[in-house]
Design a protein around this motif. Sequence first.
Motif, PDB file in Angstrom:
ATOM      1  N   ARG A 198      10.741  15.309  -0.462  1.00 33.82           N
ATOM      2  CA  ARG A 198       9.014  15.317   0.351  1.00 33.82           C
ATOM      3  C   ARG A 198       8.175  15.084  -0.301  1.00 33.82           C
ATOM      4  O   ARG A 198       7.693  14.889  -1.509  1.00 33.82           O
ATOM      5  CB  ARG A 198       8.356  16.788   0.483  1.00 33.82           C
ATOM      6  N   GLN A 199       6.531  14.493   0.349  1.00 29.13           N
ATOM      7  CA  GLN A 199       6.200  13.699  -0.534  1.00 29.13           C
ATOM      8  C   GLN A 199       5.246  14.450  -1.111  1.00 29.13           C
ATOM      9  O   GLN A 199       5.191  15.747  -1.384  1.00 29.13           O
ATOM     10  CB  GLN A 199       4.699  13.434   0.964  1.00 29.13           C
ATOM     11  N   GLY A 200       4.610  14.222  -2.481  1.00 27.00           N
ATOM     12  CA  GLY A 200       3.713  14.419  -3.072  1.00 27.00           C
ATOM     13  C   GLY A 200       4.275  15.307  -4.257  1.00 27.00           C
ATOM     14  O   GLY A 200       3.663  16.107  -4.989  1.00 27.00           O
ATOM     15  N   GLU A 259       0.607  -1.035  -0.120  1.00 32.23           N
ATOM     16  CA  GLU A 259      -0.087   0.337   0.010  1.00 32.23           C
ATOM     17  C   GLU A 259       0.867   1.453   0.209  1.00 32.23           C
ATOM     18  O   GLU A 259       1.981   1.360   0.813  1.00 32.23           O
ATOM     19  CB  GLU A 259      -1.247   0.300   1.331  1.00 32.23           C
ATOM     20  N   ARG A 260       0.097   2.042  -0.741  1.00 34.74           N
ATOM     21  CA  ARG A 260       1.500   3.538  -1.410  1.00 34.74           C
ATOM     22  C   ARG A 260       1.164   4.647   0.351  1.00 34.74           C
ATOM     23  O   ARG A 260      -0.502   4.317   0.925  1.00 34.74           O
ATOM     24  CB  ARG A 260       0.406   4.324  -2.304  1.00 34.74           C
ATOM     25  N   GLN A 261       2.301   4.953   0.801  1.00 34.26           N
ATOM     26  CA  GLN A 261       1.896   5.822   1.709  1.00 34.26           C
ATOM     27  C   GLN A 261       1.184   6.746   1.256  1.00 34.26           C
ATOM     28  O   GLN A 261       0.848   7.910   2.062  1.00 34.26           O
ATOM     29  CB  GLN A 261       3.016   5.946   2.305  1.00 34.26           C
ATOM     30  N   TRP A 262       1.201   7.694  -0.062  1.00 30.57           N
ATOM     31  CA  TRP A 262       1.421   8.991  -0.387  1.00 30.57           C
ATOM     32  C   TRP A 262       1.412   8.766  -2.455  1.00 30.57           C
ATOM     33  O   TRP A 262       1.351   7.864  -2.597  1.00 30.57           O
ATOM     34  CB  TRP A 262       1.828  10.154  -0.095  1.00 30.57           C
ATOM     35  N   GLY A 263       0.823   9.727  -2.574  1.00 32.82           N
ATOM     36  CA  GLY A 263       0.469   9.328  -4.053  1.00 32.82           C
ATOM     37  C   GLY A 263      -0.362   8.797  -4.539  1.00 32.82           C
ATOM     38  O   GLY A 263      -1.854   8.430  -3.500  1.00 32.82           O
ATOM     39  N   LYS A 264      -0.402   8.574  -5.929  1.00 30.29           N
ATOM     40  CA  LYS A 264      -1.655   7.957  -6.985  1.00 30.29           C
ATOM     41  C   LYS A 264      -1.141   6.322  -7.579  1.00 30.29           C
ATOM     42  O   LYS A 264      -2.210   5.946  -7.677  1.00 30.29           O
ATOM     43  CB  LYS A 264      -2.305   8.698  -7.684  1.00 30.29           C
ATOM     44  N   GLN A 291       7.504   5.675   0.165  1.00 27.58           N
ATOM     45  CA  GLN A 291       6.557   6.134  -0.546  1.00 27.58           C
ATOM     46  C   GLN A 291       5.418   4.887  -0.386  1.00 27.58           C
ATOM     47  O   GLN A 291       4.247   4.697   0.633  1.00 27.58           O
ATOM     48  CB  GLN A 291       5.856   6.382  -2.315  1.00 27.58           C
ATOM     49  N   HIS A 313      13.185   7.064  -2.211  1.00 30.96           N
ATOM     50  CA  HIS A 313      11.897   8.309  -1.861  1.00 30.96           C
ATOM     51  C   HIS A 313      11.000   6.634  -2.742  1.00 30.96           C
ATOM     52  O   HIS A 313       9.737   7.173  -1.864  1.00 30.96           O
ATOM     53  CB  HIS A 313      12.218   9.711  -3.445  1.00 30.96           C
ATOM     54  N   HIS A 314      10.648   6.190  -3.780  1.00 34.83           N
ATOM     55  CA  HIS A 314       9.372   5.831  -3.914  1.00 34.83           C
ATOM     56  C   HIS A 314       9.515   4.342  -3.227  1.00 34.83           C
ATOM     57  O   HIS A 314       8.428   4.133  -3.064  1.00 34.83           O
ATOM     58  CB  HIS A 314       9.640   5.033  -5.798  1.00 34.83           C
TER      59      HIS A 314
END
Length: 149
Positions: free
Chosen positions: A78-80, A25-30, A146, A142-143
């Motif tokens: 940073r996220q996003g 599962e992603r922590q942020w993003g699409k 994520q 980074h990913h």
Amino acid sequence: MKSLFNSEAHEEILSRVNQLSESSERQWGKMKAGQMLHHCQFPLKIALGRYNMGTPSPLLKFMSRFFKKSLYNDKPWRQGLPTAKGLKVVDDKDFDEEKKVLIGLINDFLQEKNKKEWDPHPAFGSFTPEQWGQMQYKHLDHHLRQFGV
């Protein structure tokens, strides 16, 4: 800053990639995990001369000067953060296939660790070999963060 040209960092990244599953599962993003694995291939392919992202817009070229150093410094992204249009992945991807391709590219990149001359990045211009290794590590880190690995 860690570099993907360093054997320990290389092994760390491969271990983290192998901790992923299709249901991670992603922590942020699409993006889903398979899409993220596909997206992570683009910077490696660019560095290896296997992907032509086209000519960046004048605005992107201008803006890239302001955040080029953030690609290879010690500060996590940073996220996003926005993704360049040519590097977005919106279609579903086969997780196992994308993972296999990404691992191959990570290994291919390590094989270039003694390369002295690199083509400039289409958007960011020239990097030293050390900076190429650092930014590849940073993008993958980074990913992987994520997706919690």
